[in-house]
Structure formats: structure tokens, C-alpha cells
Design an enzyme around this catalytic site. Sequence first.
Site, mmCIF file in Angstrom:
data_model
loop_
_atom_site.group_PDB
_atom_site.id
_atom_site.type_symbol
_atom_site.label_atom_id
_atom_site.label_comp_id
_atom_site.label_asym_id
_atom_site.label_seq_id
_atom_site.Cartn_x
_atom_site.Cartn_y
_atom_site.Cartn_z
ATOM 1 N N ARG A 145 -4.175 -6.576 7.633
ATOM 2 C CA ARG A 145 -2.569 -6.188 7.182
ATOM 3 C C ARG A 145 -2.791 -5.337 6.002
ATOM 4 O O ARG A 145 -1.977 -4.395 5.776
ATOM 5 C CB ARG A 145 -1.783 -7.521 6.652
ATOM 6 C CG ARG A 145 -0.372 -7.293 6.280
ATOM 7 C CD ARG A 145 0.427 -8.391 5.873
ATOM 8 N NE ARG A 145 -0.065 -9.229 4.862
ATOM 9 C CZ ARG A 145 0.506 -10.210 4.525
ATOM 10 N NH1 ARG A 145 1.275 -10.983 4.964
ATOM 11 N NH2 ARG A 145 0.076 -10.780 3.272
ATOM 12 N N HIS A 157 6.575 14.170 -6.278
ATOM 13 C CA HIS A 157 6.747 13.110 -5.211
ATOM 14 C C HIS A 157 5.838 13.017 -4.084
ATOM 15 O O HIS A 157 5.635 12.122 -3.577
ATOM 16 C CB HIS A 157 8.498 13.231 -4.865
ATOM 17 C CG HIS A 157 9.308 12.565 -6.017
ATOM 18 N ND1 HIS A 157 9.521 13.141 -7.271
ATOM 19 C CD2 HIS A 157 9.958 11.578 -5.842
ATOM 20 C CE1 HIS A 157 10.411 12.412 -7.915
ATOM 21 N NE2 HIS A 157 10.688 11.437 -7.044
ATOM 22 N N TYR A 170 -0.724 -4.050 -1.406
ATOM 23 C CA TYR A 170 -1.426 -5.433 -2.142
ATOM 24 C C TYR A 170 -1.631 -6.311 -1.240
ATOM 25 O O TYR A 170 -0.932 -6.308 0.087
ATOM 26 C CB TYR A 170 -0.742 -5.645 -3.598
ATOM 27 C CG TYR A 170 0.485 -6.590 -3.264
ATOM 28 C CD1 TYR A 170 1.631 -5.777 -3.033
ATOM 29 C CD2 TYR A 170 0.638 -7.900 -3.343
ATOM 30 C CE1 TYR A 170 2.850 -6.574 -2.798
ATOM 31 C CE2 TYR A 170 1.525 -8.583 -2.848
ATOM 32 C CZ TYR A 170 2.847 -8.078 -2.594
ATOM 33 O OH TYR A 170 3.806 -8.850 -2.643
ATOM 34 N N LYS A 181 3.323 -4.107 2.982
ATOM 35 C CA LYS A 181 3.247 -4.934 1.954
ATOM 36 C C LYS A 181 3.008 -3.965 0.736
ATOM 37 O O LYS A 181 1.881 -3.847 0.222
ATOM 38 C CB LYS A 181 2.087 -6.003 2.206
ATOM 39 C CG LYS A 181 2.188 -7.197 1.033
ATOM 40 C CD LYS A 181 1.351 -8.125 1.627
ATOM 41 C CE LYS A 181 1.203 -9.384 0.361
ATOM 42 N NZ LYS A 181 2.496 -9.815 0.050
HETATM 43 N N1 PMP Z 1 7.934 -12.052 2.732
HETATM 44 C C1 PMP Z 1 7.721 -11.444 1.594
HETATM 45 C C2 PMP Z 1 8.656 -10.520 1.100
HETATM 46 C C3 PMP Z 1 6.607 -11.774 0.663
HETATM 47 O O1 PMP Z 1 6.522 -11.140 -0.368
HETATM 48 C C4 PMP Z 1 5.499 -12.789 0.852
HETATM 49 C C5 PMP Z 1 4.440 -13.125 0.082
HETATM 50 N N2 PMP Z 1 3.793 -12.064 0.117
HETATM 51 C C6 PMP Z 1 5.801 -13.299 2.289
HETATM 52 C C7 PMP Z 1 6.923 -13.063 3.320
HETATM 53 C C8 PMP Z 1 4.892 -14.223 2.857
HETATM 54 O O2 PMP Z 1 3.362 -13.782 3.133
HETATM 55 P P1 PMP Z 1 2.102 -14.522 3.198
HETATM 56 O O3 PMP Z 1 2.391 -15.642 4.179
HETATM 57 O O4 PMP Z 1 1.221 -13.658 3.793
HETATM 58 O O5 PMP Z 1 1.825 -14.917 1.688
#
Ligand code: PMP
Length: 283
Positions: free
Chosen positions: A50, A100, A31, A144
Site C-alpha cells: 500500500r 505548487h 504514510y 494514504k
Molecule cells: N480509513 C481511514 C481513513 C484510516 O485513516 C484508516 C487507518 N489508517 C483506516 C481506514 C484503516 O486502515 P488500516 O486497517 O490499514 O489501519
Amino acid sequence: MYILVNEGIIPRSSFSVDIEDRGYQFGDGIYEMVKVFEGVLFEWEAHLQRLFRSARELRITISMNKEELTEQVQRLIAIEDLRDGYVYIQVTRGVASRIHHFPEGVSSVLVAYTKEGKEERKEELAGIRVITTEDIRWQRVDIKSLNLLGNVLAKQKAVEAGAQEAVFVRDGMVTECSSSNIFGIKDGVCFTHPANHLILNGITRQVVIRLLEKVSLELEESPMKLEALYGMDEVFITNTGQEVGPVIEIDGRKVGNGDIGVYSRNLSIEFQRLIDSVVPSKR
Ligand code: PMP
């Protein structure tokens, strides 16, 4: 309310999640959350990069290319008449019988929706209290992914302790937070964990690193020991929602003198300037 599902924009009420969607059953998906200011997607290119990197790492094929996805997300913002808020985009491996390993002949499912939020523009900087907790997450948090249980449990622990964020510590070293990256400032040097498999390389982190020069801070991308974090002059966290969030207390101990530091304040000002430089009303 309309949402984007694969290549089509449809009413939210006409969409439902299949119980055999692998995102639902395995957390097998990725996401992004992207801020929108005056209808403009902030740092869109970086988020797009990303998202496609996360997909590549998990071998998920996104049905659209970057240009097509950009066009569809912009169309969704226009249809929803979104001015200030954010767009959430999620891609799962697809719908298949529950096995899986990767199922064959399955197409990924992309969904995106917008959320209006007038408070998205920062007015006042507020100090943040954090706690620390062991980093129990897997070792590919640079992706992510939808697997956020380690993050959820950590944030809950923070909330139950009356804090706003939980700082992860792995083998005595500070990695990041449950939903943000973390920086510490000591004697004009700004420390943060290097962007490897142990942290998510936040887009806000990347922006702030670019802004350090403007506030006369030197960057040192090396992990901080927990003891070092306690002793920093200033600490702040970054994420898409919060932008620059000054930390005033860690595990009940004051950071510096317990007030928001000058560097954190200046970085936040520079961040607002950067946003101003991309929104139509200020250009
Ligand atoms: N680390 C984690 C674990 C996160 O969930 C987030 C937010 N998505 C971030 C860092 C910061 O990422 P960003 O600046 O892209 O929102």
C-alpha cells in the site's frame, strides 16, 4: 531513541524537519502505521504494497526498494528493541522552495520511528459509540496521504459529542470513518463499502474480509445507506490500532440491542488467533 531517515538510522535528537519540506508545507506525502507483536511486523507485506501504491499514485519516488526498506525497518526494530507497539513510516516528496508543482531534482524524505505500547494486545472488547458526519474529504482517499484535515475535523466532532469515532456519509451513503473502515451485519450478510477512490482500503479491512468465512458471514461489498446502517444487527469498525471495534451506538441510537454482537465477538477472536499464529511465543 533512534529513527530511520532515508537509508540511515540516527538518534532522533539529531534530526529536524526542514521548514521547506513539502510534507510540512503541502501535506505532500504518504504514510503507514504497522503493528508489531513480539518484534514481528503484522501484515507487513500488505502495508508495504500500500505504501508503494500510494507513492506511485502521487508520483513520489521512494529511495529504497521494498527489500531494502524491509531490512531497514527490521534493523530499526532491533536497535530500538521493540517488542510490542508500532512502526510509523512517512515519505514526503522532499525539500524545495515553495512552489505548487513538482520541484525538479528533489529526493523524497523517508522517516520511520517506533513506539512501544504494551496495551497493543487486545484483552477486552469494548463497545464503541459513533456519530455520523458529512464526508467532506477529497475524492482520492484511497491514497494514504498526509492530508488528514477532513479526518481530523470529523474525529474532533466525535470527541466533542462524547463519541469515539465519526462515520463519513457521502451523498447519503456510508463510506468509512475518520480513521477506520466500517462494516454492518444484517441477517448473516456483512456489508462494507467497496475499495474504490472513496475509502482507504484498510489492511485490517482486508484481513477481516478473509476471516468472514470462519464466522459464517457472507461478504457484500456495496455501500450502505445511512438508514440501512442504523438498522443493522451489528456494526463494527476496523483499523490497525483497534483491530475489530464493535459499535454499540450510532448518533445516540442503539445498534441491535445495544450489546456487543456475537459475530463481532467471534471476528475479534479469529483476529487474535491470526496474531497468535505469527508471534514467536505462540507458534
Ligand atoms: N480509513 C481511514 C481513513 C484510516 O485513516 C484508516 C487507518 N489508517 C483506516 C481506514 C484503516 O486502515 P488500516 O486497517 O490499514 O489501519
